[in-house]
Motif scaffolding. Structure first.
Motif, mmCIF file in Angstrom:
data_model
loop_
_atom_site.group_PDB
_atom_site.id
_atom_site.type_symbol
_atom_site.label_atom_id
_atom_site.label_comp_id
_atom_site.label_asym_id
_atom_site.label_seq_id
_atom_site.Cartn_x
_atom_site.Cartn_y
_atom_site.Cartn_z
ATOM 1 N N ARG A 42 -0.813 9.015 8.681
ATOM 2 C CA ARG A 42 -1.786 10.009 8.236
ATOM 3 C C ARG A 42 -1.645 11.206 9.160
ATOM 4 O O ARG A 42 -2.462 11.452 10.038
ATOM 5 C CB ARG A 42 -3.208 9.448 8.261
ATOM 6 C CG ARG A 42 -3.429 8.335 7.245
ATOM 7 C CD ARG A 42 -4.887 8.035 7.040
ATOM 8 N NE ARG A 42 -5.082 6.950 6.084
ATOM 9 C CZ ARG A 42 -6.276 6.516 5.697
ATOM 10 N NH1 ARG A 42 -7.385 7.086 6.181
ATOM 11 N NH2 ARG A 42 -6.381 5.525 4.842
ATOM 12 N N ALA B 221 -7.583 4.442 11.039
ATOM 13 C CA ALA B 221 -6.720 3.763 10.071
ATOM 14 C C ALA B 221 -5.331 3.508 10.643
ATOM 15 O O ALA B 221 -4.762 2.424 10.478
ATOM 16 C CB ALA B 221 -6.619 4.590 8.791
ATOM 17 N N GLU C 1 -11.537 8.922 10.738
ATOM 18 C CA GLU C 1 -11.020 7.916 9.807
ATOM 19 C C GLU C 1 -9.493 7.834 9.873
ATOM 20 O O GLU C 1 -8.915 6.747 9.875
ATOM 21 C CB GLU C 1 -11.470 8.232 8.381
ATOM 22 C CG GLU C 1 -10.862 7.343 7.306
ATOM 23 C CD GLU C 1 -11.064 5.852 7.555
ATOM 24 O OE1 GLU C 1 -10.177 5.066 7.161
ATOM 25 O OE2 GLU C 1 -12.098 5.473 8.157
ATOM 26 N N ASP C 2 -8.828 9.005 9.925
ATOM 27 C CA ASP C 2 -7.370 9.003 10.016
ATOM 28 C C ASP C 2 -6.908 8.416 11.346
ATOM 29 O O ASP C 2 -5.859 7.763 11.423
ATOM 30 C CB ASP C 2 -6.823 10.418 9.840
ATOM 31 C CG ASP C 2 -6.896 10.890 8.396
ATOM 32 O OD1 ASP C 2 -7.074 10.038 7.505
ATOM 33 O OD2 ASP C 2 -6.787 12.111 8.169
ATOM 34 N N SER D 37 -3.224 -7.724 4.862
ATOM 35 C CA SER D 37 -3.186 -6.549 5.728
ATOM 36 C C SER D 37 -3.179 -6.990 7.177
ATOM 37 O O SER D 37 -4.030 -7.793 7.593
ATOM 38 C CB SER D 37 -4.407 -5.663 5.476
ATOM 39 O OG SER D 37 -4.522 -4.674 6.491
ATOM 40 N N GLY E 177 -0.086 6.149 3.146
ATOM 41 C CA GLY E 177 -1.278 6.376 3.960
ATOM 42 C C GLY E 177 -2.212 5.186 3.985
ATOM 43 O O GLY E 177 -3.331 5.285 4.496
ATOM 44 N N GLY E 178 -1.787 4.065 3.421
ATOM 45 C CA GLY E 178 -2.592 2.849 3.432
ATOM 46 C C GLY E 178 -3.448 2.652 2.205
ATOM 47 O O GLY E 178 -4.268 1.740 2.155
ATOM 48 N N GLU E 179 -3.239 3.460 1.181
ATOM 49 C CA GLU E 179 -4.076 3.380 -0.020
ATOM 50 C C GLU E 179 -3.488 2.410 -1.050
ATOM 51 O O GLU E 179 -2.286 2.191 -1.116
ATOM 52 C CB GLU E 179 -4.220 4.770 -0.658
ATOM 53 C CG GLU E 179 -2.940 5.356 -1.241
ATOM 54 C CD GLU E 179 -1.981 5.939 -0.224
ATOM 55 O OE1 GLU E 179 -0.844 6.293 -0.621
ATOM 56 O OE2 GLU E 179 -2.357 6.038 0.958
ATOM 57 N N GLY E 180 -4.374 1.826 -1.851
ATOM 58 C CA GLY E 180 -3.939 0.979 -2.968
ATOM 59 C C GLY E 180 -3.423 -0.370 -2.524
ATOM 60 O O GLY E 180 -3.762 -0.887 -1.469
ATOM 61 N N VAL F 240 0.826 -1.202 0.000
ATOM 62 C CA VAL F 240 0.000 0.000 0.000
ATOM 63 C C VAL F 240 0.862 1.254 0.000
ATOM 64 O O VAL F 240 2.072 1.204 0.250
ATOM 65 C CB VAL F 240 -0.949 0.019 1.223
ATOM 66 C CG1 VAL F 240 -1.892 -1.164 1.169
ATOM 67 C CG2 VAL F 240 -0.157 0.028 2.532
#
Length: 302
Positions: free
Chosen positions: A102, A116, A112-113, A70, A41-44, A38
């Motif tokens: 984040r 996560a 959310e931040d 994950s 920031g944890g994306e993808g 990822v």
């Protein structure tokens, strides 16, 4: 140091985790290389980083397997340990290194931040460690190596989520060390200073911030790996419930919170007497209100 051992390293596709996986393999361990690939920031997601590390280990004559789960997902975290046991026959050490950032100033931080970062760092450590625990108990041995941070131990600006997670990891490690001592299992923490994707996100706007960043760039990720190999090995059988840090060629042992000052008033305290007597007596021992790691480490590592 690790001949015949099996080690699972989370976040091992890049940076510090990759260097740990490579050195563990060089010392004889079979390595489960976990990394979902990822973004910071944890994306993808990308299978490439984990597989690249595995390919490099195999090319050097070692044994490794890529796992893309994950750590924030309990079922996914369990597959990391199951892959170790099914492919290599056992699990001897867990390196909880996976992380995301984040960063944002406290009053702008979203729920959310917050969630996560806690999910990956703190819950991730719990999930992977929990999955390994039955095997460690059965074999009466094992080593947990958790990655904390001076952002948690000391504090940092714009990182309330990360700081809370990293100090939570210390509490988790301490309790694991106490609970698992009778099974011959140890648990320790490392706070790394190293240049990586995560430290690359540190703001660098003022001259002082830019100078600090340049110092970070001199602290290469490979400097962290030797301590991990030691803690994963049988040589560290008597070392547990400790907090270490690595700054280039310097290894630091952190103290745990301990009483600094105390004051007793036989007739009991009132708000007024606290203001008039207690605080003036305690104030010389106060930590500075704006303290960050740069104040604690006021010198450059060699």
């Amino acid at each position: 140091m690790l001949e015949g051992k099996v080690v699972a390293v989370t976040g091992a596709g890049r940076g510090v985790g990759r260097e740990i996986a490579l050195l563990c393999a060089a010392h004889g361990a079979a390595v489960v290389v976990n990394d979902p690939g990822v973004g910071g920031g944890g994306e993808g997601g990308d299978a490439g980083p984990a597989q690249d590390t595995v390919n490099d280990i195999i090319a050097a004559g070692g044994r490794a397997h890529a796992n893309l789960a994950s750590v924030a997902d309990p079922a996914g975290a369990t597959t990391i340990i199951e892959d170790a046991v099914q492919r290599f026959g056992r699990i001897d050490a867990v390196v909880n290194n996976a992380g995301i950032l984040r960063d944002t100033i406290w009053h702008k931080m979203s729920h959310e931040d917050w969630r996560a970062v806690i999910d990956v760092h703190l819950n991730g450590c719990f999930n992977v460690s929990k999955a390994a625990t039955p095997y460690f108990r059965e074999q009466q041995s094992g080593s947990f190596i958790h990655f904390t941070s001076t952002s948690g131990l000391i504090g940092n600006i714009g990182q309330a989520n990360y700081s809370a997670a990293k100090l939570g990891i210390v509490g988790l490690s301490q309790s694991i060390a106490l609970d698992m001592a009778r099974a011959g299992v140890r648990s320790n923490c490392i706070a790394p200073f190293a240049w990586s994707r995560m430290t690359a996100s540190i703001p660098a706007e003022t001259p002082a911030q830019k100078a600090r960043l340049e110092k970070f760039k001199a602290m290469s990720a490979d400097k962290i790996a030797p301590l991990v190999v030691y803690l994963a090995s049988d040589a560290s059988a008597e070392v547990t419930n400790q907090i270490f840090s690595v700054r280039k060629n310097e290894i630091v042992l952190f103290s745990k919170p301990r009483p600094v000052r105390s004051m007793t008033k036989l007739e009991g305290w009132t708000p007024e007497s606290i203001a008039a007597e207690l605080i003036p007596a305690f104030q010389p021992s106060f930590a500075r209100a704006d303290e960050v790691s740069a104040h604690v480490f006021g010198y450059d590592p060699i």
